[in-house]
Motif scaffolding. Structure first.
Motif, mmCIF file in Angstrom:
data_model
loop_
_atom_site.group_PDB
_atom_site.id
_atom_site.type_symbol
_atom_site.label_atom_id
_atom_site.label_comp_id
_atom_site.label_asym_id
_atom_site.label_seq_id
_atom_site.Cartn_x
_atom_site.Cartn_y
_atom_site.Cartn_z
ATOM 1 N N GLN A 133 79.900 88.545 9.006
ATOM 2 C CA GLN A 133 79.869 89.377 10.206
ATOM 3 C C GLN A 133 80.848 90.553 10.075
ATOM 4 O OE1 GLN A 133 80.772 86.104 12.862
ATOM 5 N NE2 GLN A 133 78.729 86.212 13.800
ATOM 6 N N LYS A 134 82.025 90.268 9.554
ATOM 7 C CA LYS A 134 83.016 91.327 9.355
ATOM 8 C C LYS A 134 82.472 92.378 8.388
ATOM 9 C CE LYS A 134 86.970 88.299 10.160
ATOM 10 N NZ LYS A 134 88.128 87.633 9.558
ATOM 11 N N LEU A 135 81.874 91.918 7.311
ATOM 12 C CA LEU A 135 81.327 92.830 6.318
ATOM 13 C C LEU A 135 80.184 93.649 6.906
ATOM 14 C CD1 LEU A 135 81.384 93.865 3.463
ATOM 15 C CD2 LEU A 135 79.857 92.005 2.815
ATOM 16 N N ASP A 136 79.344 93.010 7.719
ATOM 17 C CA ASP A 136 78.234 93.722 8.350
ATOM 18 C C ASP A 136 78.751 94.872 9.218
ATOM 19 O OD1 ASP A 136 75.429 94.071 8.989
ATOM 20 O OD2 ASP A 136 75.914 93.244 10.972
ATOM 21 N N VAL A 137 79.781 94.596 10.021
ATOM 22 C CA VAL A 137 80.373 95.633 10.869
ATOM 23 C C VAL A 137 80.975 96.734 10.000
ATOM 24 C CG1 VAL A 137 82.245 96.122 12.501
ATOM 25 C CG2 VAL A 137 80.778 94.122 12.847
ATOM 26 N N LEU A 138 81.708 96.333 8.975
ATOM 27 C CA LEU A 138 82.340 97.313 8.092
ATOM 28 C C LEU A 138 81.304 98.204 7.416
ATOM 29 C CD1 LEU A 138 85.394 97.518 7.712
ATOM 30 C CD2 LEU A 138 85.100 96.509 5.475
ATOM 31 N N GLN A 139 80.216 97.617 6.953
ATOM 32 C CA GLN A 139 79.181 98.409 6.292
ATOM 33 C C GLN A 139 78.513 99.379 7.263
ATOM 34 O OE1 GLN A 139 76.864 95.330 4.330
ATOM 35 N NE2 GLN A 139 77.860 95.795 2.377
ATOM 36 N N LYS A 140 78.301 98.947 8.507
ATOM 37 C CA LYS A 140 77.701 99.839 9.500
ATOM 38 C C LYS A 140 78.632 101.010 9.815
ATOM 39 C CE LYS A 140 74.714 96.448 11.670
ATOM 40 N NZ LYS A 140 74.545 95.531 12.792
ATOM 41 N N VAL A 141 79.924 100.743 9.867
ATOM 42 C CA VAL A 141 80.901 101.780 10.206
ATOM 43 C C VAL A 141 81.182 102.697 9.017
ATOM 44 C CG1 VAL A 141 83.312 102.177 10.862
ATOM 45 C CG2 VAL A 141 81.983 100.409 12.022
ATOM 46 N N LEU A 142 81.279 102.128 7.816
ATOM 47 C CA LEU A 142 81.737 102.904 6.661
ATOM 48 C C LEU A 142 80.638 103.424 5.745
ATOM 49 C CD1 LEU A 142 84.841 100.779 5.590
ATOM 50 C CD2 LEU A 142 84.789 102.835 7.017
ATOM 51 N N SER A 143 79.434 102.888 5.854
ATOM 52 C CA SER A 143 78.362 103.291 4.951
ATOM 53 C C SER A 143 78.127 104.797 5.035
ATOM 54 C CB SER A 143 77.074 102.545 5.291
ATOM 55 O OG SER A 143 76.082 102.858 4.340
ATOM 56 N N GLY A 144 78.119 105.444 3.881
ATOM 57 C CA GLY A 144 77.949 106.884 3.810
ATOM 58 C C GLY A 144 79.244 107.656 3.994
ATOM 59 N N ARG A 145 80.297 106.973 4.401
ATOM 60 C CA ARG A 145 81.593 107.627 4.612
ATOM 61 C C ARG A 145 82.597 107.316 3.516
ATOM 62 N NH1 ARG A 145 82.387 106.594 11.090
ATOM 63 N NH2 ARG A 145 80.601 107.844 11.702
ATOM 64 N N VAL A 146 82.362 106.239 2.791
ATOM 65 C CA VAL A 146 83.249 105.850 1.696
ATOM 66 C C VAL A 146 82.390 105.616 0.455
ATOM 67 C CG1 VAL A 146 84.922 104.781 3.276
ATOM 68 C CG2 VAL A 146 83.199 103.359 2.187
ATOM 69 N N PRO A 147 82.984 105.698 -0.717
ATOM 70 C CA PRO A 147 82.214 105.464 -1.944
ATOM 71 C C PRO A 147 81.588 104.066 -1.969
ATOM 72 C CG PRO A 147 84.355 106.415 -2.455
ATOM 73 C CD PRO A 147 84.381 106.056 -0.998
ATOM 74 N N ASP A 148 80.399 103.982 -2.537
ATOM 75 C CA ASP A 148 79.692 102.707 -2.623
ATOM 76 C C ASP A 148 80.501 101.654 -3.366
ATOM 77 O OD1 ASP A 148 77.571 103.735 -1.207
ATOM 78 O OD2 ASP A 148 76.378 104.209 -2.999
ATOM 79 N N VAL A 149 81.241 102.091 -4.381
ATOM 80 C CA VAL A 149 82.050 101.138 -5.143
ATOM 81 C C VAL A 149 83.099 100.477 -4.247
ATOM 82 C CG1 VAL A 149 83.755 102.818 -6.007
ATOM 83 C CG2 VAL A 149 83.259 100.783 -7.341
ATOM 84 N N LEU A 150 83.616 101.212 -3.276
ATOM 85 C CA LEU A 150 84.586 100.636 -2.344
ATOM 86 C C LEU A 150 83.906 99.656 -1.398
ATOM 87 C CD1 LEU A 150 87.409 100.362 -1.190
ATOM 88 C CD2 LEU A 150 87.010 102.443 0.142
ATOM 89 N N LEU A 151 82.713 99.986 -0.909
ATOM 90 C CA LEU A 151 81.990 99.045 -0.052
ATOM 91 C C LEU A 151 81.688 97.747 -0.806
ATOM 92 C CD1 LEU A 151 79.452 101.136 2.054
ATOM 93 C CD2 LEU A 151 81.368 99.763 2.866
ATOM 94 N N ALA A 152 81.274 97.866 -2.050
ATOM 95 C CA ALA A 152 80.992 96.670 -2.859
ATOM 96 C C ALA A 152 82.264 95.849 -3.051
ATOM 97 C CB ALA A 152 80.401 97.075 -4.207
#
Length: 182
Positions: free
Chosen positions: A57-76
């Protein structure tokens, strides 16, 4: 001690991944911004620390907030941290990653604390002197502290150079007290 080993291992992995995709600077900036947001927001801290919210759930929220705003490598990378329940290490990893990025780019962070605002000429002079002495690019942050009376303090990592009048007066006072001149 384990905390340092965990931080080092994750920082090393993220750094190598960021180098591979040529995103060191972007990951550094994004990770520092995330760590700063965590440090300055009680609600974000509670979110990360809440044991009732699953890592997914935490990751889902983080991905919704940060996707497209931070590098994909950081999201992974954040996905790995959350799945392994290591989210509390984000601030420490951000700090360690920034140090690695500075080494990678040949730069050093310097905090200049001055009694009075520095002119552009004074700031340039200090940074040029440090650049020559350290053979690194200087990222300077200037702060004003009128309590210094005059002079400045330079903070380079864990090194402090204090050339302030306040410090000189303190040292003189200690020397006089030791010799019982006062």
């Amino acid at each position: 001690m384990l905390n340092g080993a965990v931080t080092h291992r994750y920082t090393q992995g993220l750094f190598l991944a960021a180098v591979d995709v040529e995103q060191v600077a972007n990951v550094d900036g994004s990770l520092r911004a995330l760590a700063e947001a965590i440090a300055h927001s009680a609600s974000i801290q509670r979110f990360f620390e809440n044991p009732l919210i699953t890592p997914e759930q935490k990751l889902d929220v983080l991905q919704k907030v940060l996707s497209g705003r931070v590098p994909d490598v950081l999201l992974a990378f954040l996905a790995v941290l959350f799945k392994r329940k290591r989210a509390e290490y984000v601030p420490a990893i951000a700090s360690a990653f920034h140090a690695r990025a500075n080494d990678y780019y040949g730069r050093v962070d310097v905090r200049i604390t001055s009694a009075k605002p520095l002119t552009e000429e004074q700031r340039a002079s200090v940074t040029q002197s440090l650049k020559a002495a350290l053979s690194k690019e200087i990222e300077a942050v200037v702060e004003i502290d009128p309590d210094l009376i005059a002079g400045y303090k330079l903070q380079l990592g864990n090194r402090l150079i204090d050339s302030s009048v306040k410090n000189a007066l303190r040292q003189l006072s200690v020397a006089l007290l030791e010799k019982r001149i006062v």
